[in-house]
Scaffold this active site. Sequence first.
Site, PDB file in Angstrom:
ATOM      1  N   GLY A   2     -22.971  19.911 -16.482  1.00 16.86           N
ATOM      2  CA  GLY A   2     -24.017  19.371 -15.607  1.00 16.86           C
ATOM      3  C   GLY A   2     -24.935  20.494 -15.140  1.00 16.86           C
ATOM      4  N   ARG A  78     -11.183  12.879 -26.586  1.00 17.57           N
ATOM      5  CA  ARG A  78     -12.031  12.442 -25.467  1.00 17.57           C
ATOM      6  C   ARG A  78     -11.439  11.190 -24.826  1.00 17.57           C
ATOM      7  NH1 ARG A  78     -15.423  14.001 -29.735  1.00 17.57           N
ATOM      8  NH2 ARG A  78     -17.022  15.544 -29.221  1.00 17.57           N
ATOM      9  N   ASN A  85     -11.276   9.702 -15.625  1.00 22.70           N
ATOM     10  CA  ASN A  85     -12.739   9.665 -15.531  1.00 22.70           C
ATOM     11  C   ASN A  85     -13.316   8.294 -15.179  1.00 22.70           C
ATOM     12  OD1 ASN A  85     -12.819  12.350 -15.971  1.00 22.70           O
ATOM     13  ND2 ASN A  85     -13.653  12.280 -18.039  1.00 22.70           N
ATOM     14  N   VAL A 108     -22.732  10.942 -19.386  1.00 23.34           N
ATOM     15  CA  VAL A 108     -22.236  12.000 -20.274  1.00 23.34           C
ATOM     16  C   VAL A 108     -20.705  12.083 -20.258  1.00 23.34           C
ATOM     17  CG1 VAL A 108     -22.355  14.479 -20.763  1.00 23.34           C
ATOM     18  CG2 VAL A 108     -24.382  13.302 -19.906  1.00 23.34           C
ATOM     19  N   SER A 109     -20.096  11.794 -19.110  1.00 20.94           N
ATOM     20  CA  SER A 109     -18.636  11.927 -18.963  1.00 20.94           C
ATOM     21  C   SER A 109     -17.915  11.163 -20.075  1.00 20.94           C
ATOM     22  CB  SER A 109     -18.198  11.359 -17.605  1.00 20.94           C
ATOM     23  OG  SER A 109     -18.978  11.899 -16.569  1.00 20.94           O
ATOM     24  N   ASN A 110     -16.813  11.726 -20.525  1.00 22.92           N
ATOM     25  CA  ASN A 110     -16.042  11.120 -21.620  1.00 22.92           C
ATOM     26  C   ASN A 110     -14.886  10.272 -21.111  1.00 22.92           C
ATOM     27  OD1 ASN A 110     -17.186  11.865 -24.133  1.00 22.92           O
ATOM     28  ND2 ASN A 110     -16.658  13.998 -23.704  1.00 22.92           N
ATOM     29  N   ASP A 138     -24.227  15.233 -31.067  1.00 21.88           N
ATOM     30  CA  ASP A 138     -23.576  15.166 -32.384  1.00 21.88           C
ATOM     31  C   ASP A 138     -24.599  15.389 -33.505  1.00 21.88           C
ATOM     32  OD1 ASP A 138     -21.223  14.637 -31.033  1.00 21.88           O
ATOM     33  OD2 ASP A 138     -21.539  12.467 -31.089  1.00 21.88           O
ATOM     34  N   HIS A 165     -18.920   8.254 -29.861  1.00 19.14           N
ATOM     35  CA  HIS A 165     -18.912   9.704 -29.617  1.00 19.14           C
ATOM     36  C   HIS A 165     -17.454  10.165 -29.579  1.00 19.14           C
ATOM     37  CE1 HIS A 165     -19.967  13.620 -28.132  1.00 19.14           C
ATOM     38  NE2 HIS A 165     -19.346  13.435 -26.987  1.00 19.14           N
TER      39      HIS A 165
HETATM   40  N1  LIG Z   1     -21.147  13.147 -23.911  1.00 19.26           N
HETATM   41  C1  LIG Z   1     -21.102  14.381 -24.356  1.00 19.26           C
HETATM   42  O1  LIG Z   1     -21.723  14.718 -25.366  1.00 19.26           O
HETATM   43  C2  LIG Z   1     -20.302  15.423 -23.611  1.00 19.26           C
HETATM   44  C3  LIG Z   1     -20.411  16.773 -23.936  1.00 19.26           C
HETATM   45  C4  LIG Z   1     -19.681  17.692 -23.189  1.00 19.26           C
HETATM   46  C5  LIG Z   1     -18.868  17.277 -22.146  1.00 19.26           C
HETATM   47  N2  LIG Z   1     -18.770  15.952 -21.892  1.00 19.26           N
HETATM   48  C6  LIG Z   1     -17.937  15.446 -20.797  1.00 19.26           C
HETATM   49  O2  LIG Z   1     -18.610  15.757 -19.571  1.00 19.26           O
HETATM   50  C7  LIG Z   1     -17.636  15.868 -18.528  1.00 19.26           C
HETATM   51  C8  LIG Z   1     -17.833  17.179 -17.798  1.00 19.26           C
HETATM   52  O3  LIG Z   1     -17.494  18.264 -18.632  1.00 19.26           O
HETATM   53  P1  LIG Z   1     -17.567  19.766 -18.072  1.00 19.26           P
HETATM   54  O4  LIG Z   1     -17.215  20.647 -19.193  1.00 19.26           O
HETATM   55  O5  LIG Z   1     -18.831  19.970 -17.346  1.00 19.26           O
HETATM   56  O6  LIG Z   1     -16.362  19.724 -17.016  1.00 19.26           O
HETATM   57  P2  LIG Z   1     -16.197  20.639 -15.694  1.00 19.26           P
HETATM   58  O7  LIG Z   1     -14.786  20.470 -15.254  1.00 19.26           O
HETATM   59  O8  LIG Z   1     -16.720  22.003 -15.942  1.00 19.26           O
HETATM   60  O9  LIG Z   1     -17.182  19.944 -14.646  1.00 19.26           O
HETATM   61  C9  LIG Z   1     -16.942  18.679 -14.135  1.00 19.26           C
HETATM   62  C10 LIG Z   1     -17.324  18.705 -12.662  1.00 19.26           C
HETATM   63  O10 LIG Z   1     -17.194  17.384 -12.135  1.00 19.26           O
HETATM   64  C11 LIG Z   1     -16.827  17.534 -10.779  1.00 19.26           C
HETATM   65  N3  LIG Z   1     -16.291  16.268 -10.271  1.00 19.26           N
HETATM   66  C12 LIG Z   1     -15.073  15.726 -10.466  1.00 19.26           C
HETATM   67  N4  LIG Z   1     -14.973  14.564  -9.805  1.00 19.26           N
HETATM   68  C13 LIG Z   1     -16.144  14.360  -9.177  1.00 19.26           C
HETATM   69  C14 LIG Z   1     -16.652  13.341  -8.332  1.00 19.26           C
HETATM   70  N5  LIG Z   1     -15.912  12.274  -7.995  1.00 19.26           N
HETATM   71  N6  LIG Z   1     -17.911  13.476  -7.864  1.00 19.26           N
HETATM   72  C15 LIG Z   1     -18.665  14.538  -8.174  1.00 19.26           C
HETATM   73  N7  LIG Z   1     -18.243  15.541  -8.972  1.00 19.26           N
HETATM   74  C16 LIG Z   1     -17.005  15.448  -9.465  1.00 19.26           C
HETATM   75  C17 LIG Z   1     -15.813  18.668 -10.797  1.00 19.26           C
HETATM   76  O11 LIG Z   1     -15.648  19.246  -9.511  1.00 19.26           O
HETATM   77  C18 LIG Z   1     -16.420  19.622 -11.809  1.00 19.26           C
HETATM   78  O12 LIG Z   1     -17.196  20.641 -11.205  1.00 19.26           O
HETATM   79  C19 LIG Z   1     -16.271  15.735 -19.226  1.00 19.26           C
HETATM   80  O13 LIG Z   1     -15.803  14.419 -19.116  1.00 19.26           O
HETATM   81  C20 LIG Z   1     -16.575  16.082 -20.658  1.00 19.26           C
HETATM   82  O14 LIG Z   1     -15.633  15.543 -21.543  1.00 19.26           O
HETATM   83  C21 LIG Z   1     -19.459  15.027 -22.588  1.00 19.26           C
END
Ligand SMILES: NC(=O)c1ccc[n+]([C@@H]2O[C@H](COP(=O)([O-])OP(=O)(O)OC[C@H]3O[C@@H](n4cnc5c(N)ncnc54)[C@H](O)[C@@H]3O)[C@@H](O)[C@H]2O)c1
Length: 301
Positions: A2, A78, A85, A108-110, A138, A165
């Site tokens: 993010g 994922r 999640n 974006v979250s998985n 991808d 995905h």
């Molecule tokens: N769709 C895609 O292409 C894609 C690509 C990369 C990562 N992702 C997914 O994105 C997500 C984040 O990945 P990341 O590497 O940044 O993880 P990360 O752990 O570095 O960051 C996630 C953040 O979310 C915060 N968080 C948790 N619960 C929360 C809530 N209720 N409210 C607000 N914030 C909250 C955490 O404190 C953390 O800082 C994962 O689910 C990952 O699988 C998706």
Amino acid sequence: MGATTADVLAYRQIVDEVVLLDIKEGVSEGKSLDMLQASTLTGSLTRIIPSTNDYSLTAGSDVVVITSGVPRKPGMTREELIGVNAGIVKNVVEQVVKHSPNTILVIVSNPMDTMTYLAHQVAGLPQNRIIGMGGALDSARFTIYLAKAIGCSPADLQAVVIGGHGDTTMIPLTRLATYKGIPVSEFLSAETLKQVAADTMVGGATLTKLLGTSAWYAPGAASAAVVESIVKDQKRVIASCVPLNGEYGQKDICLGVPVVIGRNGWEKIIDFKLNAEEQELFNKSAEAVRNMNNVLATLSL
Ligand SMILES: NC(=O)c1ccc[n+]([C@@H]2O[C@H](COP(=O)([O-])OP(=O)(O)OC[C@H]3O[C@@H](n4cnc5c(N)ncnc54)[C@H](O)[C@@H]3O)[C@@H](O)[C@H]2O)c1
């Protein structure tokens, strides 16, 4: 990732203001301060605002990118993230929409396809205002593996990944990939193309193995590209996860297909006219994602 999305948006001044929100004390403050300090060197004038779980600071957002949750660790899929999640994404979506009722959500979250499906159920937004980001990333990975195999510039390639995905659900469309308009099959053997597709499908897992956690530069850049197409009304065609109502032979599901993205969110689905083999893969992908969506009903959200 993010924060990386925010960094690309700020560094390239795609938006005037970006709010970084995290539930964990200190994370958004630290990231924002780091980015602000960087802006004195990059010349970016984008305002960067930190928020520890205070959604009032996000009020009136045009676009909200939801990356909250847990990432996968080496060896995880994922799909295994759904239990944690789903609750997080549901809660975040509800809070976001309360403060920005006209926003466009980029999920974006998985597992992203299922999180997008969930967002459509809980957000109460018009369906065009919720977009799942996965295909943009991808497709970028597919492009890089193709460029490496051909020995060409990635800028001269057009390559799209549709479907889910997930490592087994995404579909790199090798038949439709082109190098300056010429099918890539003119440059690569069927065997090499198969390897490129296989590498693309485990592109995320390859990085997770190397880094010990999920990647962020390309996912951040891919999310920023979706945001840019929205805020600048670019009408770019980006493979994205959207609800299907008969398109690509599927309904009651959110899955990756090429869509036009502009000021109103995803505005139109482009029909790539899949051949029988591709359609079969798409149907299988849909079946796997549908099974994952069915898990939502078993969770107490
Ligand atoms: N769709 C895609 O292409 C894609 C690509 C990369 C990562 N992702 C997914 O994105 C997500 C984040 O990945 P990341 O590497 O940044 O993880 P990360 O752990 O570095 O960051 C996630 C953040 O979310 C915060 N968080 C948790 N619960 C929360 C809530 N209720 N409210 C607000 N914030 C909250 C955490 O404190 C953390 O800082 C994962 O689910 C990952 O699988 C998706």
